[in-house]
Every structure is written in structure tokens, then in C-alpha cells.
Design an enzyme around this catalytic site. Structure first.
Site, PDB file in Angstrom:
ATOM      1  N   ASN A 135       4.660 -10.054 -49.738  1.00  0.00           N
ATOM      2  CA  ASN A 135       5.570  -9.148 -50.426  1.00  0.00           C
ATOM      3  C   ASN A 135       5.720  -9.559 -51.886  1.00  0.00           C
ATOM      4  OD1 ASN A 135       7.102 -11.419 -49.334  1.00  0.00           O
ATOM      5  ND2 ASN A 135       8.987 -10.316 -49.783  1.00  0.00           N
ATOM      6  N   GLU A 137       8.410  -8.567 -54.842  1.00  0.00           N
ATOM      7  CA  GLU A 137       9.616  -7.853 -55.256  1.00  0.00           C
ATOM      8  C   GLU A 137       9.569  -7.559 -56.751  1.00  0.00           C
ATOM      9  OE1 GLU A 137      12.638  -9.749 -51.929  1.00  0.00           O
ATOM     10  OE2 GLU A 137      12.885 -10.348 -54.014  1.00  0.00           O
ATOM     11  N   ASN A 138      10.415  -6.637 -57.168  1.00  0.00           N
ATOM     12  CA  ASN A 138      10.493  -6.233 -58.558  1.00  0.00           C
ATOM     13  C   ASN A 138      11.953  -6.012 -58.906  1.00  0.00           C
ATOM     14  OD1 ASN A 138      10.474  -4.205 -60.872  1.00  0.00           O
ATOM     15  ND2 ASN A 138       8.306  -4.677 -60.683  1.00  0.00           N
ATOM     16  N   CYS A 183       5.377  -4.329 -49.990  1.00  0.00           N
ATOM     17  CA  CYS A 183       5.471  -5.061 -48.728  1.00  0.00           C
ATOM     18  C   CYS A 183       4.170  -5.810 -48.443  1.00  0.00           C
ATOM     19  CB  CYS A 183       5.748  -4.100 -47.579  1.00  0.00           C
ATOM     20  SG  CYS A 183       7.357  -3.288 -47.662  1.00  0.00           S
ATOM     21  N   GLU A 235       2.524  -6.021 -45.621  1.00  0.00           N
ATOM     22  CA  GLU A 235       1.593  -5.222 -44.823  1.00  0.00           C
ATOM     23  C   GLU A 235       0.794  -4.267 -45.712  1.00  0.00           C
ATOM     24  OE1 GLU A 235       5.402  -5.726 -42.305  1.00  0.00           O
ATOM     25  OE2 GLU A 235       4.854  -5.574 -44.417  1.00  0.00           O
ATOM     26  N   CYS A 273       8.627  -2.541 -41.802  1.00  0.00           N
ATOM     27  CA  CYS A 273       9.593  -1.493 -42.129  1.00  0.00           C
ATOM     28  C   CYS A 273       9.005  -0.139 -41.720  1.00  0.00           C
ATOM     29  CB  CYS A 273       9.928  -1.523 -43.623  1.00  0.00           C
ATOM     30  SG  CYS A 273       8.578  -0.972 -44.697  1.00  0.00           S
TER      31      CYS A 273
END
Length: 136
Positions: free
Chosen positions: A41, A43-44, A52, A54, A91
Site C-alpha cells: 500500500n 498512502e497519500n 492498495c 492488491e 477492501c
């Protein structure tokens, strides 16, 4: 049989960029060829434009010329709580991304820092899914 997936997901999880949630995730996909593709993953600060694990693994698989997932392993936990009992399942968006390249019977393994916690089929995580066959 999934030790190689676990090792790949654990290695890439260490590279995750998760300064906001501190929840690092690694994912490893085995393509039908047997080759493994891993992603973490990212993030931002401008939510929700992060990526993500996946999705990263799927993108690498497709960029490498493969389009079928044989199985996938998702590995995630907060470093401050490695023994938390919850499962880090994909998710909703990632379940749909997996569906694009996987059959309903495709195994999805969920792991924690000490190993496998549970396995599901895609159909169990995304029942009655909409996929490419709906558009055929």
C-alpha cells in the site's frame, strides 16, 4: 505451498508507505504461470488517492503480461498491534479488482505476522459478483 507468497508479501510490506494510518499491507499474487507479483500500500496526504497493496500487485502482474490470478495472499497489520485478532481482507474495491482477473473459486489467503490466519474463495468474499462474463 503458500510460503513463497507469504515471504513475498512480507518483504514488500516492509516497503509500504503508510505514514498516516501506520497500517502496512503487502500482497502477493501467483499468476497462472506460477510467477509471483507483489505490491504494497502507498498512502497519500490527499485522501483517497492512495493505492492498495492488491492493486499494486495486480498492476505489476498485468504490466508483466499476465492476466490470470491463481491465488493471492494479503498480509497486513499495524506494527503497534501485531497480534490484533482482526483479518486484513481486501477492501471492496480490491475485491472487484481481483474479480477482473480471478475465478470465483480462486483462493484468497489472509495472513498476519506469524503466518496464515484464514483462506477464502473469491466467491466467499464477493458473492454474486459482477465480472467480465456479465459483459460477454
Amino acid at each position: 505451498m503458500i510460503d513463497d507468497l507469504f515471504d513475498a508479501a512480507r518483504a514488500v510490506r516492509d516497503n509500504a508507505h503508510a505514514p498516516y494510518s501506520r497500517f502496512k499491507v503487502g500482497a502477493a499474487i501467483r499468476g497462472r504461470s506460477g510467477r509471483i507479483y507483489a505490491g504494497c500500500n502507498v498512502e497519500n496526504a490527499a485522501f483517497p488517492v492512495g493505492a492498495c497493496a492488491e492493486g499494486g500487485a495486480i498492476s505489476l502482474m498485468v504490466a508483466s503480461g499476465e492476466t490470470a490470478i491463481a491465488e493471492i495472499l494479503v498480509l497486513g497489520w499495524m506494527d503497534a498491534q501485531p497480534d490484533a485478532p482482526g483479518l486484513t481482507t481486501p477492501c471492496g474495491g480490491c475485491r472487484q479488482r481481483i474479480r477482473e482477473f480471478a475465478a470465483p473459486s480462486t483462493p484468497i489467503h489472509i495472513a498476519g505476522p506469524k503466518g496464515l490466519r484464514r483462506s477464502f474463495t473469491l466467491a466467499e468474499l464477493l458473492p454474486e459478483s459482477f465480472g467480465p462474463d456479465n459483459l460477454a
